[in-house]
Enzyme design. Structure first.
Site, short mmCIF file in Angstrom:
data_model
loop_
_atom_site.label_atom_id
_atom_site.label_comp_id
_atom_site.label_asym_id
_atom_site.label_seq_id
_atom_site.Cartn_x
_atom_site.Cartn_y
_atom_site.Cartn_z
N GLY A 26 14.21 -46.29 48.89
CA GLY A 26 14.09 -45.16 47.98
C GLY A 26 15.43 -44.92 47.30
N GLY A 30 16.64 -39.55 43.28
CA GLY A 30 17.03 -38.43 44.14
C GLY A 30 18.16 -38.72 45.13
N GLY A 32 18.43 -40.90 47.54
CA GLY A 32 18.75 -42.33 47.71
C GLY A 32 19.66 -42.84 46.61
N TYR A 163 3.46 -33.66 56.60
CA TYR A 163 4.84 -34.04 56.28
C TYR A 163 5.80 -33.61 57.41
CZ TYR A 163 9.24 -34.09 53.56
OH TYR A 163 10.52 -34.30 53.12
N1 LIG Z 1 14.30 -33.12 48.08
C1 LIG Z 1 14.12 -32.39 49.16
O1 LIG Z 1 14.08 -31.15 49.10
C2 LIG Z 1 13.99 -33.05 50.50
C3 LIG Z 1 14.05 -32.24 51.64
C4 LIG Z 1 13.92 -32.84 52.88
C5 LIG Z 1 13.74 -34.19 52.99
N2 LIG Z 1 13.68 -34.97 51.87
C6 LIG Z 1 13.47 -36.40 52.05
O2 LIG Z 1 14.44 -37.10 51.32
C7 LIG Z 1 13.96 -38.41 51.03
C8 LIG Z 1 14.23 -38.74 49.58
O3 LIG Z 1 13.49 -37.85 48.77
P1 LIG Z 1 14.05 -37.23 47.42
O4 LIG Z 1 14.10 -35.77 47.59
O5 LIG Z 1 15.25 -37.95 46.97
O6 LIG Z 1 12.81 -37.46 46.45
P2 LIG Z 1 12.50 -38.56 45.33
O7 LIG Z 1 13.49 -38.43 44.24
O8 LIG Z 1 11.05 -38.39 45.03
O9 LIG Z 1 12.76 -39.91 46.08
C9 LIG Z 1 11.84 -40.49 46.94
C10 LIG Z 1 12.17 -41.96 46.99
O10 LIG Z 1 11.29 -42.62 47.91
C11 LIG Z 1 10.74 -43.74 47.26
N3 LIG Z 1 9.43 -44.02 47.82
C12 LIG Z 1 8.38 -43.18 47.98
N4 LIG Z 1 7.35 -43.84 48.51
C13 LIG Z 1 7.75 -45.13 48.67
C14 LIG Z 1 7.13 -46.29 49.17
N5 LIG Z 1 5.86 -46.29 49.59
N6 LIG Z 1 7.84 -47.43 49.20
C15 LIG Z 1 9.12 -47.46 48.76
N7 LIG Z 1 9.75 -46.39 48.27
C16 LIG Z 1 9.07 -45.24 48.23
C17 LIG Z 1 10.67 -43.35 45.79
O11 LIG Z 1 10.63 -44.49 44.97
P3 LIG Z 1 9.28 -44.92 44.16
O12 LIG Z 1 8.73 -43.67 43.59
O13 LIG Z 1 9.74 -45.93 43.18
O14 LIG Z 1 8.39 -45.51 45.18
C18 LIG Z 1 11.98 -42.62 45.64
O15 LIG Z 1 13.03 -43.52 45.45
C19 LIG Z 1 12.49 -38.42 51.43
O16 LIG Z 1 12.35 -39.04 52.68
C20 LIG Z 1 12.15 -36.95 51.54
O17 LIG Z 1 11.10 -36.71 52.43
C21 LIG Z 1 13.79 -34.43 50.63
#
Ligand SMILES: NC(=O)c1ccc[n+]([C@@H]2O[C@H](COP(=O)([O-])OP(=O)(O)OC[C@H]3O[C@@H](n4cnc5c(N)ncnc54)[C@H](OP(=O)(O)O)[C@@H]3O)[C@@H](O)[C@H]2O)c1
Length: 262
Positions: A26, A30, A32, A163
């Protein structure tokens, strides 16, 4: 010796990941992507993954041509195996594994569909589990694994039943593997973000006005009165990836502006 040379040498000694290879799942969005940028500034070689080809190519153009950007679905074992093969072929081994890919879908408990349940369990838990398992043969002695959990794993979070449970499963896995892997010198830890401003909220599957209302409510409720920036999570990832955290094993760093204290 020239001034320019001295400055270059100083920058190198300030870099925390020089000579290390990091895989970030990922890494095209975001948290990542922000972490990929920071790891790069600190001298790491990078492999990033995601499913979306366009944002993978965009991320690579920002990070540099020598970054390996691989389209790989974290929910598919064949993709994970192929990812590890490509990583091995290109870099031989891995020093840092950031297991970060994830999805979130919100729904009241009685309306959660089987499809939503399966999607989140497959990507958020099963995908992370097998990414770590399949990466193990590539991990060096003293490698660092970081897993993105969430404060929903310890707070009751209405509409996030699946989740939150997946992230709690990951928290448990980090504790178990903390003990299983430290004998090989491998440290595993988690980062637990609170509300962070990333595209994930737009992917909740909710109408725009509901999304905006949720964001306003979170901001109002938050002790720090704002969302976190992905760069603020990336700094915690850098700490856990580097030798600065050499005595930290099986733990979780909360990055949430105090949200989970409520
Ligand atoms: N933002 C928050 O408030 C928050 C809070 C707590 C935890 N988190 C965690 O932080 C992590 C990153 O999330 P983010 O907030 O940065 O959101 P994001 O911008 O939506 O990033 C999610 C990333 O995961 C990738 N992804 C999703 N499904 C996938 C799959 N099946 N295979 C490969 N890649 C996949 C997406 O890439 P593609 O779309 O190209 O697949 C994207 O790069 C996640 O684990 C999320 O649960 C986020």
């Amino acid at each position: 010796m020239s001034n320019a040379h001295n400055i270059q040498e100083t920058i190198k000694t300030m870099q925390k990941l020089t000579g290390k290879t990091a895989l970030i799942t990922g890494g095209n969005s975001g948290i990542g992507l922000a972490t990929a940028k920071l790891f790069r500034e600190h001298g790491a070689r990078l492999i990033i993954t995601g499913r979306d080809k366009t944002s993978l190519a965009q991320a690579r153009s920002v990070l540099g041509d020598d970054v390996l950007a691989i389209q790989s679905d974290a929910g598919k074992l064949a993709d994970i195996e192929s990812l590890m093969q490509q990583t091995q072929k290109q870099f031989g081994q891995l020093d840092i594994l950031f297991v970060n890919a994830g999805i979130a879908q919100a729904a009241p408990f009685e309306f959660v569909s089987e499809e939503q349940f399966d999607d989140m369990v497959t990507i958020d838990f099963k995908g992370a589990f097998f990414t770590i398992q399949k990466a193990l043969p590539l991990l060096t002695k003293n490698a660092s694994i970081i897993v993105t959990t969430s404060i929903t794993n310890q707070m009751g979070s209405p509409n996030m039943s699946v989740y939150g449970a997946c992230k709690a499963a990951l928290r448990s896995l980090v504790q178990t593997l903390g003990l299983e892997l430290i004998g090989r010198g491998i440290r595993i830890n988690a980062i637990s973000p609170g509300p962070i401003a990333t595209p994930i909220f737009g992917r909740f599957g909710l109408p725009d006005e509901v999304q905006q209302a949720i964001k306003a409510e979170i901001t109002h409720k938050s002790p720090i009165k704002r969302f976190g920036a992905p760069e603020e999570v990336a700094k915690a990832a850098l700490f856990l990836a580097s030798d600065d955290s050499s005595y930290i094993v099986g733990d979780e760093i909360v990055v949430d502006g105090g949200m989970s204290l409520l």
